[in-house]
Design a protein around this motif. Structure first.
Motif, PDB file in Angstrom:
ATOM      1  N   GLY A 265      26.364  -9.474  -9.286  1.00 15.49           N
ATOM      2  CA  GLY A 265      26.712 -10.828  -9.704  1.00 15.49           C
ATOM      3  C   GLY A 265      28.190 -11.112  -9.860  1.00 15.49           C
ATOM      4  N   VAL A 266      29.057 -10.127  -9.619  1.00 12.07           N
ATOM      5  CA  VAL A 266      30.508 -10.369  -9.722  1.00 12.07           C
ATOM      6  C   VAL A 266      30.953 -11.327  -8.629  1.00 12.07           C
ATOM      7  N   LEU A 267      30.423 -11.131  -7.423  1.00 11.92           N
ATOM      8  CA  LEU A 267      30.725 -12.006  -6.298  1.00 11.92           C
ATOM      9  C   LEU A 267      29.529 -12.908  -6.021  1.00 11.92           C
ATOM     10  N   ARG A 268      29.796 -14.103  -5.509  1.00 13.29           N
ATOM     11  CA  ARG A 268      28.719 -15.029  -5.168  1.00 13.29           C
ATOM     12  C   ARG A 268      29.002 -15.784  -3.871  1.00 13.29           C
ATOM     13  N   THR A 269      30.150 -16.460  -3.748  1.00 12.07           N
ATOM     14  CA  THR A 269      30.427 -17.300  -2.581  1.00 12.07           C
ATOM     15  C   THR A 269      31.264 -16.537  -1.563  1.00 12.07           C
ATOM     16  N   VAL A 270      30.824 -16.585  -0.293  1.00  7.81           N
ATOM     17  CA  VAL A 270      31.467 -15.835   0.785  1.00  7.81           C
ATOM     18  C   VAL A 270      31.759 -16.789   1.932  1.00  7.81           C
ATOM     19  N   LEU A 271      32.896 -16.614   2.584  1.00  5.47           N
ATOM     20  CA  LEU A 271      33.238 -17.364   3.795  1.00  5.47           C
ATOM     21  C   LEU A 271      33.316 -16.375   4.955  1.00  5.47           C
ATOM     22  N   ASP A 272      32.475 -16.572   5.975  1.00 11.50           N
ATOM     23  CA  ASP A 272      32.482 -15.716   7.153  1.00 11.50           C
ATOM     24  C   ASP A 272      33.084 -16.496   8.306  1.00 11.50           C
ATOM     25  N   MET A 273      34.267 -16.072   8.746  1.00 17.85           N
ATOM     26  CA  MET A 273      35.043 -16.797   9.750  1.00 17.85           C
ATOM     27  C   MET A 273      34.719 -16.253  11.142  1.00 17.85           C
ATOM     28  N   GLY A 274      34.402 -17.153  12.082  1.00 15.52           N
ATOM     29  CA  GLY A 274      34.047 -16.714  13.424  1.00 15.52           C
ATOM     30  C   GLY A 274      32.798 -15.861  13.394  1.00 15.52           C
ATOM     31  N   CYS A 275      31.704 -16.437  12.892  1.00 10.07           N
ATOM     32  CA  CYS A 275      30.537 -15.680  12.424  1.00 10.07           C
ATOM     33  C   CYS A 275      29.568 -15.245  13.500  1.00 10.07           C
ATOM     34  N   GLY A 276      29.714 -15.694  14.750  1.00  6.29           N
ATOM     35  CA  GLY A 276      28.688 -15.402  15.743  1.00  6.29           C
ATOM     36  C   GLY A 276      27.387 -16.091  15.372  1.00  6.29           C
ATOM     37  N   VAL A 277      26.281 -15.346  15.361  1.00  2.00           N
ATOM     38  CA  VAL A 277      24.988 -15.920  14.979  1.00  2.00           C
ATOM     39  C   VAL A 277      24.698 -15.679  13.499  1.00  2.00           C
ATOM     40  N   ALA A 278      25.714 -15.262  12.738  1.00  2.00           N
ATOM     41  CA  ALA A 278      25.707 -15.232  11.262  1.00  2.00           C
ATOM     42  C   ALA A 278      24.779 -14.177  10.660  1.00  2.00           C
ATOM     43  N   SER A 279      24.598 -13.055  11.336  1.00  2.00           N
ATOM     44  CA  SER A 279      23.767 -12.005  10.756  1.00  2.00           C
ATOM     45  C   SER A 279      24.393 -11.426   9.486  1.00  2.00           C
ATOM     46  N   PHE A 280      25.715 -11.343   9.424  1.00  2.00           N
ATOM     47  CA  PHE A 280      26.377 -10.847   8.215  1.00  2.00           C
ATOM     48  C   PHE A 280      25.980 -11.689   7.008  1.00  2.00           C
ATOM     49  N   GLY A 281      26.109 -13.006   7.133  1.00  2.00           N
ATOM     50  CA  GLY A 281      25.729 -13.895   6.037  1.00  2.00           C
ATOM     51  C   GLY A 281      24.245 -13.864   5.759  1.00  2.00           C
ATOM     52  N   GLY A 282      23.438 -13.737   6.806  1.00  2.00           N
ATOM     53  CA  GLY A 282      22.001 -13.714   6.620  1.00  2.00           C
ATOM     54  C   GLY A 282      21.528 -12.538   5.791  1.00  2.00           C
ATOM     55  N   PHE A 283      22.099 -11.370   6.026  1.00  4.56           N
ATOM     56  CA  PHE A 283      21.654 -10.183   5.303  1.00  4.56           C
ATOM     57  C   PHE A 283      22.351 -10.018   3.950  1.00  4.56           C
ATOM     58  N   LEU A 284      23.425 -10.770   3.711  1.00  2.25           N
ATOM     59  CA  LEU A 284      24.024 -10.790   2.370  1.00  2.25           C
ATOM     60  C   LEU A 284      23.161 -11.557   1.375  1.00  2.25           C
ATOM     61  N   LEU A 285      22.269 -12.413   1.880  1.00  3.27           N
ATOM     62  CA  LEU A 285      21.409 -13.181   0.984  1.00  3.27           C
ATOM     63  C   LEU A 285      20.546 -12.267   0.111  1.00  3.27           C
ATOM     64  N   ALA A 286      20.219 -11.087   0.621  1.00  7.01           N
ATOM     65  CA  ALA A 286      19.422 -10.141  -0.163  1.00  7.01           C
ATOM     66  C   ALA A 286      20.182  -9.656  -1.388  1.00  7.01           C
ATOM     67  N   GLU A 287      21.519  -9.790  -1.371  1.00 11.16           N
ATOM     68  CA  GLU A 287      22.358  -9.387  -2.499  1.00 11.16           C
ATOM     69  C   GLU A 287      22.714 -10.572  -3.395  1.00 11.16           C
ATOM     70  N   ASP A 288      22.070 -11.711  -3.189  1.00 13.09           N
ATOM     71  CA  ASP A 288      22.369 -12.945  -3.930  1.00 13.09           C
ATOM     72  C   ASP A 288      23.784 -13.444  -3.654  1.00 13.09           C
ATOM     73  N   LEU A 289      24.324 -13.114  -2.495  1.00 12.34           N
ATOM     74  CA  LEU A 289      25.613 -13.659  -2.071  1.00 12.34           C
ATOM     75  C   LEU A 289      25.337 -14.803  -1.099  1.00 12.34           C
ATOM     76  N   LEU A 290      25.921 -15.952  -1.368  1.00 15.56           N
ATOM     77  CA  LEU A 290      25.707 -17.143  -0.549  1.00 15.56           C
ATOM     78  C   LEU A 290      26.886 -17.293   0.397  1.00 15.56           C
ATOM     79  N   THR A 291      26.637 -17.091   1.681  1.00 13.52           N
ATOM     80  CA  THR A 291      27.709 -17.060   2.681  1.00 13.52           C
ATOM     81  C   THR A 291      27.747 -18.350   3.465  1.00 13.52           C
ATOM     82  N   PHE A 292      28.924 -18.924   3.548  1.00 13.44           N
ATOM     83  CA  PHE A 292      29.168 -20.093   4.385  1.00 13.44           C
ATOM     84  C   PHE A 292      29.765 -19.568   5.687  1.00 13.44           C
ATOM     85  N   SER A 293      28.973 -19.578   6.757  1.00 12.74           N
ATOM     86  CA  SER A 293      29.414 -19.050   8.048  1.00 12.74           C
ATOM     87  C   SER A 293      29.902 -20.186   8.938  1.00 12.74           C
ATOM     88  N   PHE A 294      30.999 -19.948   9.655  1.00 10.51           N
ATOM     89  CA  PHE A 294      31.461 -20.995  10.571  1.00 10.51           C
ATOM     90  C   PHE A 294      32.025 -20.394  11.848  1.00 10.51           C
TER      91      PHE A 294
END
Length: 599
Positions: free
Chosen positions: A201-230
């Protein structure tokens, strides 16, 4: 001579017939004009010819205004499908390659938002691909989607060996890989966790720059990290649309000449995996923009070029020098991955600013970011800096309901924050129990709040299997920082312009007062019209998706007229008993229309 002279002064019988015919045509034209304008027959004629009138970019403002007036007045005008040769199934008005390729390449200006003028907007419905299916539901959509919903094979062909995505039968499948993590995003995240407090819970909001199909952000959801991919619209074709079809928060965006449409100090972690952003170019302008967005005490991860990359020794040295000049602490360099931590205050930077980068003027608002050019100065931390830092801001999920320090910057901000949270808890409960909306079911994953204020609507949905794009209109109080502080995500936007996303990417869209979104706050006049706003909602709403709007009875009736013109099924309801009774609620469903080309 006398006979000839007489014939020129007095019309012959044939000339009289010609004059009578001209007069008949003239008066007949006037009669037909009034028939077309004042009778239902005229409305049906307008409807039958609407394809031309609605898709013509050169039809002129007068015809466009007339058609919009007919739609708003409920005169039985149906909006037709766009000509597929003019408007493709992946049409994004502000990222149109045909327009943008004519613009400057300097700092990738041509790949940023460039919207059509009002009179150039298409008054038609963006078509669906032939064979379109209602999207696969979350969480299965994380791993597979329907191929026919986005029949673009380019990424699968180019990146299949790296585990991005593959075609199998009627589906695209997503093994979870990436260029810099061929063993999968889960393994890559586990490696990062050796150096970054990803869980807890220390981290929550993530920005993924040049994300491709956003698998990094997708699998971070299991850690309760909310990733904004672009990522921008590019030759890979619709990578952000793939991410959204999977149910992962994503947005079409280019870091070029302007600030990204987020407030300052919003992201706890910023990630670039082979995003190819030249961070040190243009006097480190792009690194300075990353610094603006990164929360004090937050982490920056860059994997791939130029980190210890063969042939890029100078670029790697320059990147390290810029990070050091901005007082970033080097956490680790592990192979081609580098991790830095941003200082929790700017005391170090103030001592080095004279030698490296200057601080922005105190009058500069670091959170202003709507069509705002990038700055070459470093954003100052606000007076509430200590309460913004990672490790000092409340951990997730406590930060969702605890009034953030940035709320106090608004008049009665803390009180409004608490009341807004309670208000939307009641309203969302009413939506689910009385209006029987699909919120809370597997049918709804991608949600948008078009006028989010403090994010109370999104907070009320936190237990549902959804993520919410919180949109704060650029001309309203800049509350987006509060939304990020409570662990949610969103963007600035102007609803008189199209949104930067692909068609058919949201399951549920919610809107408050329409007038507040389209009126000029100074003149009180409408800057655009309801029809254009509803057509844009239709573009980004998935078939069988839901649109909900709250407004005055008069405005709800007008929106209902437009909804029927775009072939939505709509119903009108009373607002919840605890409301003031002045609002009504329209609930509309976008139909899965069968295209003529698929019959």
């Amino acid at each position: 001579m006398l006979t000839s002279s007489s014939s020129t002064k007095h019309p012959t019988r044939q000339q009289w017939r010609i004059l009578d015919l001209v007069s008949l045509i003239f008066f007949g034209t006037i009669f037909l004009f009034f028939i077309l304008i004042l009778t239902p027959f005229g409305d049906s004629m307008a409807a039958s010819g609407s394809q031309y009138l609605m898709t013509s970019a050169t039809g002129g403002a007068t015809r466009r205004h007339h058609m919009i007036s007919l739609i708003e007045s409920g005169r039985n005008v149906s909006v037709e499908m766009c000509d597929s040769e003019v408007v493709g199934v992946d049409y994004m008005p502000c990222e149109d390659p045909n327009r943008n390729r004519l613009l400057s390449r300097e700092m990738n200006f041509y790949r940023e938002r460039h919207c059509p003028r009002l009179e150039e907007k298409m008054l038609c419905l963006v078509p669906m691909p032939v064979g379109y299916n209602v999207p696969i539901q979350w969480p299965d959509s994380l791993y597979k989607i329907w191929h026919e919903n986005m029949p673009y094979n380019k990424i699968a062909e180019r990146k299949g060996h790296q585990g991005w995505m593959k075609k199998e039968g009627p589906h695209f499948i997503f093994p979870g890989g990436g260029t810099m993590f061929p063993d999968g995003a889960v393994h890559y995240i586990e490696q990062l966790e050796h150096y970054i407090p990803i869980s807890g819970g220390v981290l929550r909001t993530v920005l993924d720059m040049g994300c491709g199909v956003a698998s990094f952000g997708g699998f971070l959801l299991a850690e309760d990290l909310l990733t904004f991919s672009f990522a921008p619209r590019d030759s890979h074709k619709s990578q952000i649309q793939f991410a959204l079809e999977r149910g992962i928060p994503a947005f079409v965006l280019m870091l070029g000449t302007r600030r990204l449409p987020f407030p300052a100090f919003s992201f706890d972690l910023i990630h670039c995996s082979r995003c190819l952003i030249p961070f040190t170019a243009y006097n480190a302008t792009y690194f300075i923009e990353v610094d603006r967005l990164l929360r004090p005490g937050g982490y920056l991860v860059i994997s791939g070029p130029p980190v210890q990359w063969h042939g890029l020794d100078k670029d790697w040295a320059d990147l390290q020098a810029v990070a050091k000049a901005l007082c970033y602490e080097s956490v680790v360099v592990d192979g081609n991955t580098a991790i830095w931590k941003k200082p929790v205050d700017d005391s170090c930077l103030k001592t080095q600013a004279q030698r490296a980068f200057k601080l922005c003027h105190k009058s500069e608002d670091p959170s202003y970011a709507w069509y705002y050019n990038l700055k070459k100065c470093v954003s100052r931390l606000p007076s509430v800096s200590g309460k913004l830092a990672v490790g000092e801001i409340p951990k997730w999920p406590l930060r969702l309901t605890k009034s953030p320090s940035r709320a106090a910057r608004f008049k009665n901000g803390n009180v409004d924050f608490e009341s807004d949270t309670r208000l939307w808890e009641r309203r969302v409960s009413y939506y689910k129990k009385t209006l029987n909306l699909k919120l809370g079911t597997q049918a709804v994953r991608n949600v948008m709040d078009m006028d989010a204020f403090f994010g109370g609507f999104a907070a009320a949905l936190i237990s549902d299997p959804v993520w919410v794009m919180n949109v704060v209109p650029y001309n309203k109080p800049s509350t987006l920082g509060v939304i990020f502080d409570r662990g949610l995500i969103g963007v600035y936007h102007d609803w008189c312009e199209p949104f930067s996303t692909y068609p058919r990417t949201y399951d549920f869209i919610h809107m408050g007062s329409v007038g507040s979104l389209i009126k000029d706050p100074v003149t009180g006049k409408n800057r655009c019209n309801i029809v254009d706003v509803i057509l844009e909602i239709d573009r980004i709403l998935r078939p069988e998706g839901t649109f909900v709007v709250r407004d005055s009875p008069e405005m709800i009736r007008k929106i209902d007229h437009v909804a029927r013109s775009v072939r939505w099924e709509s119903t009108i309801h009373d607002s919840e008993p605890e409301s003031n009774g002045k609002e009504r609620i329209l609930v509309a469903t976008k139909l899965l229309l069968t295209l003529p080309s698929s019959q």
